[in-house]
Design an enzyme around this catalytic site. Structure first.
Site, PDB file in Angstrom:
ATOM      1  N   GLU A 151       0.776  -1.252   0.000  1.00  0.00           N
ATOM      2  CA  GLU A 151       0.000   0.000   0.000  1.00  0.00           C
ATOM      3  C   GLU A 151       0.802   1.293   0.000  1.00  0.00           C
ATOM      4  O   GLU A 151       0.601   2.157   0.864  1.00  0.00           O
ATOM      5  CB  GLU A 151      -0.953  -0.011   1.202  1.00  0.00           C
ATOM      6  CG  GLU A 151      -1.861  -1.223   1.227  1.00  0.00           C
ATOM      7  CD  GLU A 151      -2.842  -1.212   2.404  1.00  0.00           C
ATOM      8  OE1 GLU A 151      -2.646  -0.429   3.345  1.00  0.00           O
ATOM      9  OE2 GLU A 151      -3.797  -1.993   2.375  1.00  0.00           O
ATOM     10  N   GLU A 289      -6.159 -10.977  -0.994  1.00  0.00           N
ATOM     11  CA  GLU A 289      -7.049 -10.684   0.141  1.00  0.00           C
ATOM     12  C   GLU A 289      -8.510 -10.609  -0.301  1.00  0.00           C
ATOM     13  O   GLU A 289      -9.238  -9.681   0.056  1.00  0.00           O
ATOM     14  CB  GLU A 289      -6.640  -9.351   0.805  1.00  0.00           C
ATOM     15  CG  GLU A 289      -5.154  -9.266   1.147  1.00  0.00           C
ATOM     16  CD  GLU A 289      -4.761  -8.054   1.982  1.00  0.00           C
ATOM     17  OE1 GLU A 289      -5.648  -7.406   2.561  1.00  0.00           O
ATOM     18  OE2 GLU A 289      -3.553  -7.773   2.061  1.00  0.00           O
TER      19      GLU A 289
HETATM   20  C1  GLA Z   1      -5.123  -4.477   4.360  1.00  0.00           C
HETATM   21  C2  GLA Z   1      -3.882  -5.194   4.841  1.00  0.00           C
HETATM   22  C3  GLA Z   1      -4.220  -6.396   5.649  1.00  0.00           C
HETATM   23  C4  GLA Z   1      -5.342  -6.176   6.627  1.00  0.00           C
HETATM   24  C5  GLA Z   1      -6.528  -5.569   5.936  1.00  0.00           C
HETATM   25  C6  GLA Z   1      -7.662  -5.339   6.910  1.00  0.00           C
HETATM   26  O1  GLA Z   1      -5.729  -5.085   3.326  1.00  0.00           O
HETATM   27  O2  GLA Z   1      -3.016  -5.565   3.798  1.00  0.00           O
HETATM   28  O3  GLA Z   1      -3.067  -6.813   6.344  1.00  0.00           O
HETATM   29  O4  GLA Z   1      -4.909  -5.371   7.679  1.00  0.00           O
HETATM   30  O5  GLA Z   1      -6.109  -4.338   5.338  1.00  0.00           O
HETATM   31  O6  GLA Z   1      -8.217  -4.126   6.875  1.00  0.00           O
END
Ligand code: GLA
Length: 380
Positions: A151, A289
């Site tokens: 990020e 994710e």
């Molecule tokens: C992001 C992070 C994860 C987790 C999510 C949850 O996606 O990469 O590690 O913390 O947020 O909000």
């Protein structure tokens, strides 16, 4: 004597394979259905992984939700604590799951202790490289892929490709980053200052990948991980960033697409476009994710469903189905798809972005039964 050794070896192989079939990717399990496509992962945490013995065999990859983040692995400078992560890695190995390491570099205030940023950019960067080498060395072969950075990109919706990265926390308390602050990024700065700061951010990323690569066992894959939230400008920014990183010799293998979606705003066209564009740069893709919440991220916080209706379940199944159709179509570009959770009895979405809110984001329900979303993924 040789015969005795061979017999013992054969017995060991039979034993190992029967243990594996009890716990690993068995017939009709999700990971078995997808064995010719990509790995199928799930994210677990130290508080919930013991709940999932009944369905862990559906998966062949695991990500620790928090246990490999900086604040847990090195809460105090020089004092590493691997106990939680090591126990989860052992559980993954006992159940035939490979482990994704998540994540080395990040800006999130809950995941990075503030001592990391003390002093100058160079001081903080030195701590980051030390951290990267320590953790990658510790886990060694037990981790097959690392999110080396998470990020870094701005959420700004614009097509200015010099505006790529987050800004300082002084400029944006919610989305700003101390790394970006130390690199000199700020709002309303001159083009020259911004260029210099962008270069420092990219140097930070390139050098972290190099540090991880230096100590990683051969074959370990290194990823940059990012969320997109339907912001197509951000995809353009990602591609510009990757071009810069590659031109600077970054030892990156691929990109992790987080894919935190919701059933009301999922944009499959954007997802497919992103996979194709990342791959066109010669990089692998992992979906790191995925989940489908019932709520648009920006929904009114008063909107709180009390029940998972048939209509929601059908819509969710169609979203998962469409996403996996795209993943199968581009299986040559994708090496793993990970759900950010396991089943609807436990989820970060119960508290993020709204505290104490019901949600039903996964392919298994709270009793670990298969939902329509599961069927939509396996029936093709
Ligand atoms: C992001 C992070 C994860 C987790 C999510 C949850 O996606 O990469 O590690 O913390 O947020 O909000």
């Amino acid at each position: 004597m040789i015969k005795k050794v061979l017999t013992a070896c054969a017995a060991a192989v039979v034993l190992a394979s029967s243990i594996f079939s009890l716990t690993g990717c068995g017939e009709k399990k999700l990971c078995k259905v997808y064995e010719d496509y990509f790995k199928i992962g799930a994210t677990m945490n130290f508080g919930n992984y013991v709940l999932y013995d009944d369905i862990v065999g559906e998966f062949n990859s695991m990500t620790c939700e928090n246990e490999m983040k900086w604040n847990i692995l090195q809460p105090t400078e020089g004092e590493f604590n691997y106990s939680l992560a090591d126990q989860m890695v052992e559980y993954a190995q006992e159940n035939g799951l490979g482990v994704r390491g998540h994540c080395i570099g990040w800006h999130h205030k809950d995941a990075v202790p503030s001592w990391v940023y003390e002093g100058t950019y160079d001081d903080a960067k030195a701590r980051l490289l030390t951290h990267a080498k320590e953790v990658v060395t510790h886990f060694g072969d037990a981790v097959y892929a690392w999110d080396v950075w998470n990020e870094m990109l701005t959420d700004d919706w614009d097509n200015d490709d010099t505006n790529l990265y987050r800004v300082s926390t002084a400029d944006d308390a919610t989305n700003g980053s101390r790394w970006h602050e130390l690199a000199g990024l700020a709002r309303n700065q001159s083009a020259e200052d911004r260029q210099a700061a962008n270069d420092k951010i990219e140097e930070l990323i390139v050098d972290t990948f190099a540090a991880a690569r230096e100590v990683a066992p051969e074959g370990t894959k290194l990823y940059y991980n990012e969320y997109f939230a339907n912001n197509t400008y951000k995809v353009d920014k990602l591609i510009v960033m990757l071009e810069h990183l590659l031109a600077k010799g970054c030892e990156i293998d691929g990109v992790g697409i987080q894919a935190h979606y919701d059933i009301t705003s999922f944009d499959p066209v954007m997802l497919e476009d992103m996979i194709v564009r990342i791959n066109a740069l010669g990089l692998d893709v992992q979906i790191t994710e995925i989940d489908f919440s019932m709520y648009d991220y920006n929904a009114d916080t008063d909107l709180r469903y009390t029940e998972f209706t048939q209509e929601m379940e059908e819509l969710q199944a169609s979203c998962y189905g469409k996403a996996f159709e795209i993943f199968r179509k581009h299986a040559d570009k994708i090496s793993c798809v990970t759900q950010w959770g396991v089943a609807d009895d436990s989820s970060y979405l119960f508290n993020i972005p709204v505290k104490n809110r019901n949600d039903w984001p996964y392919i298994f329900d709270a009793q670990h039964e298969k939902k329509l979303a599961y069927d939509a993924i396996v029936d093709f």
